[in-house]
Design a protein around this motif. Sequence first.
Motif, short mmCIF file in Angstrom:
data_model
loop_
_atom_site.label_atom_id
_atom_site.label_comp_id
_atom_site.label_asym_id
_atom_site.label_seq_id
_atom_site.Cartn_x
_atom_site.Cartn_y
_atom_site.Cartn_z
N LEU A 57 7.74 -11.83 -4.47
CA LEU A 57 6.22 -12.99 -3.60
C LEU A 57 7.34 -13.53 -2.82
CD1 LEU A 57 3.84 -12.59 -6.03
CD2 LEU A 57 3.68 -10.74 -4.20
N ASN A 58 7.39 -13.94 -1.71
CA ASN A 58 8.42 -14.59 -0.93
C ASN A 58 7.51 -15.83 0.02
OD1 ASN A 58 10.56 -13.22 -2.08
ND2 ASN A 58 10.65 -11.62 -0.54
N GLY A 59 7.94 -17.21 -0.07
CA GLY A 59 7.40 -17.95 0.13
C GLY A 59 5.75 -17.57 0.62
N ALA A 60 5.09 -18.72 1.62
CA ALA A 60 3.56 -19.31 1.50
C ALA A 60 2.43 -18.10 1.85
CB ALA A 60 3.72 -19.88 1.79
N SER A 61 1.65 -17.17 1.56
CA SER A 61 1.12 -16.33 1.82
C SER A 61 -0.39 -17.25 2.81
CB SER A 61 0.18 -15.29 1.03
OG SER A 61 -0.24 -15.67 0.24
N LYS A 62 -0.78 -16.00 3.51
CA LYS A 62 -1.75 -16.05 4.30
C LYS A 62 -2.87 -15.40 3.50
CE LYS A 62 -3.91 -16.66 8.80
NZ LYS A 62 -4.10 -16.42 9.45
N MET A 63 -2.31 -14.88 2.73
CA MET A 63 -3.53 -13.70 1.44
C MET A 63 -2.87 -12.93 0.78
SD MET A 63 -5.76 -10.90 3.21
CE MET A 63 -7.27 -11.49 3.59
N THR A 64 -3.01 -13.67 -0.41
CA THR A 64 -2.69 -12.34 -1.48
C THR A 64 -3.38 -10.88 -1.66
OG1 THR A 64 -1.53 -13.52 -2.59
CG2 THR A 64 -1.48 -11.78 -4.00
N VAL A 65 -3.32 -9.81 -1.81
CA VAL A 65 -3.48 -8.10 -2.66
C VAL A 65 -3.46 -7.88 -3.26
CG1 VAL A 65 -3.72 -6.16 -1.60
CG2 VAL A 65 -3.50 -8.35 0.37
N THR A 66 -4.42 -7.68 -4.02
CA THR A 66 -4.27 -7.32 -5.79
C THR A 66 -4.79 -5.65 -5.79
OG1 THR A 66 -4.14 -9.52 -6.19
CG2 THR A 66 -4.32 -7.73 -7.90
N VAL A 67 -4.12 -4.97 -6.68
CA VAL A 67 -4.67 -3.30 -6.46
C VAL A 67 -4.52 -2.95 -7.75
CG1 VAL A 67 -3.56 -2.94 -4.86
CG2 VAL A 67 -5.89 -1.72 -5.00
N SER A 68 -4.28 -1.73 -8.17
CA SER A 68 -3.61 -0.75 -8.48
C SER A 68 -3.08 0.14 -7.76
CB SER A 68 -4.63 -0.01 -9.61
OG SER A 68 -5.05 1.41 -9.08
N ASN A 69 -1.75 0.64 -8.13
CA ASN A 69 -1.22 1.64 -8.23
C ASN A 69 -1.33 2.76 -7.04
OD1 ASN A 69 1.52 2.71 -6.63
ND2 ASN A 69 0.51 4.09 -7.97
N ASP A 70 -2.34 3.36 -8.90
CA ASP A 70 -3.41 4.55 -7.95
C ASP A 70 -4.49 4.45 -6.76
OD1 ASP A 70 -2.30 5.49 -10.47
OD2 ASP A 70 -4.02 5.64 -11.74
N ASP A 71 -5.12 2.80 -6.54
CA ASP A 71 -6.28 2.97 -5.95
C ASP A 71 -5.63 3.04 -4.74
OD1 ASP A 71 -8.23 2.96 -8.11
OD2 ASP A 71 -8.74 0.77 -8.28
N PHE A 93 -8.99 -9.47 -2.52
CA PHE A 93 -8.12 -10.64 -1.13
C PHE A 93 -8.41 -12.29 -1.56
CE2 PHE A 93 -10.03 -6.36 0.98
CZ PHE A 93 -8.27 -5.97 1.43
N LYS A 94 -7.29 -12.56 -1.54
CA LYS A 94 -6.81 -13.99 -1.61
C LYS A 94 -6.55 -14.67 -1.46
CE LYS A 94 -7.93 -13.70 -6.71
NZ LYS A 94 -7.32 -14.11 -8.20
N PRO A 95 -7.36 -15.65 0.05
CA PRO A 95 -8.28 -16.27 -0.23
C PRO A 95 -9.06 -14.88 0.82
CG PRO A 95 -7.81 -16.93 1.31
CD PRO A 95 -6.25 -16.73 0.45
N MET A 96 -10.71 -14.71 0.82
CA MET A 96 -11.09 -13.52 1.19
C MET A 96 -11.28 -13.76 2.04
SD MET A 96 -12.17 -11.03 1.07
CE MET A 96 -13.34 -9.64 2.28
N ASP A 97 -10.46 -13.06 3.41
CA ASP A 97 -10.61 -13.43 4.77
C ASP A 97 -10.70 -12.45 5.67
OD1 ASP A 97 -9.49 -13.67 7.77
OD2 ASP A 97 -8.44 -14.65 6.98
#
Length: 109
Positions: A57-71, A93-97
Amino acid sequence: MASAKDIIEGQIPEKLQAKPELAKDINAVIHFDVSGDGGGKWTLDTTKTEGWVSEGLNGASKMTVTVSNDDFVKIREGKLNPQMAAMQGKLKFKPMDMGLAMKLAKLLA
């Protein structure tokens, strides 16, 4: 079977090379936090003209997507509807954009 690593490190850069307008459209730094076997953490930086994907996770992100590999793989293969996955809490999705999430969906489709 594909893994999140294959998709993020292989298929996404291939698609961005084939369709550079997608990178221009997203124009953001996005973090992927994928759990489970085949998962990991990646940064997608579509503000660059190449080398879009890096590990970690490099730098400041506009959004982070969190999910399992399978999904993530099921969504990529069209076996899981991304809207349903988001409503069920499998895809976060964080933030939810919503606008950015929809642009990202085009890249992953």
